[in-house]
Design an enzyme around this catalytic site. Structure first.
Site, mmCIF file in Angstrom:
data_model
loop_
_atom_site.group_PDB
_atom_site.id
_atom_site.type_symbol
_atom_site.label_atom_id
_atom_site.label_comp_id
_atom_site.label_asym_id
_atom_site.label_seq_id
_atom_site.Cartn_x
_atom_site.Cartn_y
_atom_site.Cartn_z
ATOM 1 N N SER A 152 0.863 -1.187 0.000
ATOM 2 C CA SER A 152 0.000 0.000 0.000
ATOM 3 C C SER A 152 0.893 1.229 0.000
ATOM 4 O O SER A 152 2.086 1.135 0.269
ATOM 5 C CB SER A 152 -0.858 0.039 1.260
ATOM 6 N N ASP A 153 0.340 2.393 -0.287
ATOM 7 C CA ASP A 153 1.106 3.604 -0.025
ATOM 8 C C ASP A 153 1.063 3.867 1.488
ATOM 9 O O ASP A 153 0.366 3.174 2.251
ATOM 10 C CB ASP A 153 0.591 4.796 -0.844
ATOM 11 N N TYR A 154 1.795 4.870 1.886
ATOM 12 C CA TYR A 154 2.043 5.201 3.290
ATOM 13 C C TYR A 154 0.735 5.402 4.063
ATOM 14 O O TYR A 154 0.006 6.361 3.790
ATOM 15 C CB TYR A 154 2.856 6.486 3.297
ATOM 16 N N ALA B 40 -1.963 4.128 3.764
ATOM 17 C CA ALA B 40 -3.161 4.186 2.907
ATOM 18 C C ALA B 40 -4.224 3.173 3.328
ATOM 19 O O ALA B 40 -5.414 3.374 3.060
ATOM 20 C CB ALA B 40 -2.787 3.977 1.447
#
Ligand code: NOJ
Length: 746
Positions: free
Chosen positions: A282-284, A286
């Site tokens: 995932s992104d940070y 997210a």
């Protein structure tokens, strides 16, 4: 596209027949048998050390070292202190129950120690091979530090310069961005992941992150599936076809579902259609942010959504490790499903060779040997030079004539940070050649003066007066204007991309001296320059050019090299034209090119797709760029004027250097599908080639347009070409007027 459908179909058939397992899969399966559920969830979690780069909320508090020892840290991102790669790895290997090595990741976006121009700048080289080599250099340096994984390439295309992250991508066009993104993957990963100089690439941000509403960071993305498949998906797909081992889900929602919990994106499209078999991070934060999006009630619910969407690894928010066991105990997620996701991560670690030797990368001796190599710096200088785009050069004010006195003015002359732009985590200021240093190294000391003039956004006392005095005492004024290095990249959205007012005033005052004015535009995004264009005699976009940026500027200003960069994003006239892209649709009432839009409005309303007071065209179009010589294009010949479906079309053209010095241009080919089942762009790039010629020399360029190049998302949502007539244009920008036609028969 079709190729990957075939691959995906084959993968499904094999899976159905129980395809033989790879060594990596067999290894991962055995390891999974020994792992507790918590250890599996740990492998599926990525954490940041306290000193690491923060790009989001702090999240839950944890003791990283205790978690490593408990086998609960699959990956660490953004570690900065080199010695800790070994310390943490040793902790994982020696102190955790199963000794599973950690995967260290960082954003190595446009170089590691040697910084190349920001990606948008690099894309203006249209140089696929140099791009591959730059990623290779980045991988060698990053792995020498102990890194095994970079969060790059960013495959998000965008037509919105308000969005600061356009600096990290390859511009507005999917065809060019696809080629460059694929080359970056090849550069990072090489052909053997277990080589100690290769690292995992990560295709991001999946998906459509480059189209946030109003250009505002992290904002909603809502577009038709057709638009997504036609224009956005092909770039991610090309990077995946190049073998990218990992993918990052984006922050945004897409069609109402946040990407990190979007099963359609992460499973149906990514895995089932595109055949991706690596792992998704995932992104940070997210995953947890799905609570803010309003689709998850709490962290446990967010973890459930992400797990169900087949998101393998969570970045920083800790929802997997904190809630995963309960979700399994409650029968909401099966342990078999967890195994499936965790396996993807273990396989990647195996393929990197981490189980064989967890310490295979770094080491002080290798680091000293392989970072800042002279040939890497030379490559950075070459790419910086090739990335700079000459947009204007009246009366051939550039290159600077020998013996002329030059007043160098502006806020970015000695600003090292402005050379690098976004994501330059490991760069050392002392290694960066600023514009002032580069010019001083190339020109005689008494040939130039250096005056700041103003700050990026504010006047400084006496600044304008000093700049005017310097210009008066010189033969030519060279101004470095634009935006600071930290005003491109994540969370740098802007509502205006005009020059800041203080800089406009400085420029106007210097222009009023009557001296020729050269502007070096330092920027991470296209800027809207119409209001100041008349104040510039020459305009060279230098972007944030990286470690060797100052030398590259001197290479071009001195005339040692001729500029060869060509824009990969349109430069709008004014903010109101944004988003703006060359490959727009026709509309039912297109503005005729020949029609003077202002005249037609004065007479009476024109009832065409236009503005009242502004042309539709940008100030400087996609593909545009001048050099110190001139090129002519002629002899366009469609070698295959009529072909069957599935067949290639070849187009031949002659390019000549009709000026007096050696130079390089980018020959570009555009097509238009004249009548189709859905509305098609007025032009689409489908071929390009850098052509270097001595004065008076000519070269023949033959482009091949494949059936895949003509394919699009048809009315029935299938992706393929349609028979019919096509227009074709070749030249030095999207406005090329050398024209041909061909027909594709049923
Ligand atoms: C957030 C950014 O969106 C992403 O591109 C980056 O890779 C991560 N932070 C990690 O730094």
């Amino acid at each position: 596209m079709r190729r990957i459908f075939v691959i995906a179909a084959a993968a499904l058939i094999f899976a159905g027949c129980g395809s033989p397992k790879t060594e990596a899969e067999k290894f991962a399966d055995k390891l999974l048998e020994k792992m507790t559920l918590r250890e599996k969830l740990g492998q599926m979690s990525q954490f940041r050390p306290r000193s690491g780069v923060v790009t989001g909320p702090e999240g839950f508090s944890y003791n990283l070292e205790d978690m490593i020892k408990a086998g609960e840290v699959g990956s660490i991102l953004s570690l900065r202190e080199m010695e800790y790669f070994e310390i943490y790895q040793r902790m994982a290997v020696d102190s955790s129950r199963l000794g599973i090595p950690i995967l260290f990741a960082h954003d190595i976006i446009h170089g590691c120690k040697v910084i190349f121009p920001i990606n948008l700048g690099s894309s203006c080289t249209w140089d696929v091979e140099a791009t591959r080599q730059s990623a290779r250099v980045a991988a060698v340096e990053a792995s020498a530090m102990g890194l095994a994984w970079t969060f790059s390439p960013m495959c998000d295309i965008s037509a919105d310069p308000r969005w600061g992250r356009v600096s990290e991508g390859s511009g507005e066009d999917p065809y060019l961005a696809a080629k460059l993104s694929a080359a970056m993957v090849e550069g990072y990963q090489g052909d053997d992941l277990s080589d100690s100089t290769t690292i995992l690439a990560c295709v991001k941000h999946f998906a459509a992150y480059g189209a946030p509403e109003a250009g505002r960071e992290y904002n909603t993305v809502d577009m038709s599936e057709r638009m997504f498949r036609d224009r956005y998906l092909p770039v991610y797909q090309a990077a995946l076809e190049a073998g990218a081992a990992t993918v990052m889900s984006s922050f945004n929602d897409y069609d109402g579902i946040p990407a990190s919990g979007n099963r359609w994106l992460l499973k149906t499209v990514l895995r089932d259609e595109l055949g991706f078999d690596g792992f998704v991070v995932s992104d940070y934060d997210a995953v947890h942010e799905m609570v803010n999006h309003g689709v998850a009630a709490d962290g446990a619910d967010a973890a459930r959504l992400a797990l169900e969407a087949y998101l393998d690894m969570e970045m920083t928010s800790g929802d997997y490790i904190n809630h995963g066991e309960q979700l399994v105990r409650d029968g909401i997620i099966s342990e078999k499903h967890i195994d499936e996701l965790c396996r993807n991560i273990l396989v990647a670690k195996y393929e990197l060779g981490l189980f064989e030797d967890p310490f295979r990368y770094g080491g002080a001796e290798r680091f000293a040997r392989e970072t800042y190599k002279p040939e890497s710096i030379a490559l950075a200088r070459q790419i910086a030079r090739e990335s700079m785009v000459l947009l204007k050069n009246e009366d051939s004010v550039l290159p600077l004539k020998e013996g002329r006195k030059v007043a160098m003015i502006g806020p970015f002359l000695s600003d090292a940070r402005a050379m690098n732009g976004t994501w330059d985590g490991f760069s050392e200021a002392k290694r960066i050649v600023t514009i002032e240093q580069g010019m001083k190294a190339r020109f005689p000391e008494d040939a130039m003066t250096f005056t700041r003039g103003c700050d990026a956004y504010n006047h400084i006392e006496g600044g304008v007066e000093a700049a005017v005095r310097a210009a008066r005492a010189a033969d030519v004024a060279v101004l470095t204007l634009g935006l600071p290095g930290n005003h491109s990249g994540e969370t740098t959205s802007m509502t205006s991309v005009e020059l800041p007012q203080a800089q406009k005033e400085l420029l106007a005052a210097v222009k009023a001296t009557g001296k020729p004015v050269v502007v070096l535009l330092v920027t991470g995004r296209p800027m809207a320059l119409e209001s100041v264009d008349g104040l510039m005699d020459a305009l060279l976009v230098v972007w944030h050019p990286g470690t060797a940026g100052g030398d590259a500027v001197a290479d071009l200003l001195s005339g040692d090299f001729s500029p060869s960069g060509h824009l990969t994003m349109s430069f709008p006239r004014c903010d109101g034209q944004i988003p703006i892209r060359y490959n727009h649709k026709s509309t039912g009432r297109p503005l005729n090119k020949e029609l003077d839009y202002t005249q037609s409005h004065k007479a009476k309303k024109n009832y065409l797709s236009s503005y009242l007071f502004t042309p539709n065209t940008p100030l400087y179009p996609f593909g545009y760029g001048l050099s110190y010589t001139e090129f002519a294009f002629d002899g366009l010949e469609v070698l295959d004027p009529e072909v069957g479906t599935g067949e290639d079309v070849r187009v031949k053209v002659r390019v000549s250097n009709v000026g007096n010095i050696k130079g390089t241009t980018v020959a570009q080919l555009y097509i238009r599908d004249m009548v189709a089942s859905t509305t098609r762009p007025v032009r689409e790039l489908k071929g390009f080639e850098r052509v270097s010629l001595e004065p008076g020399a000519s070269a023949e360029v033959v482009f091949t347009i494949t059936a895949d190049d003509m394919a699009f998302c048809r009315e029935d949502m299938t992706f393929a070409q349609e028979p019919g007539e096509f227009g074709v244009w070749v030249g030095e920008s999207c406005e090329a007027d050398l024209e041909g036609h061909f027909i594709v028969r049923e």
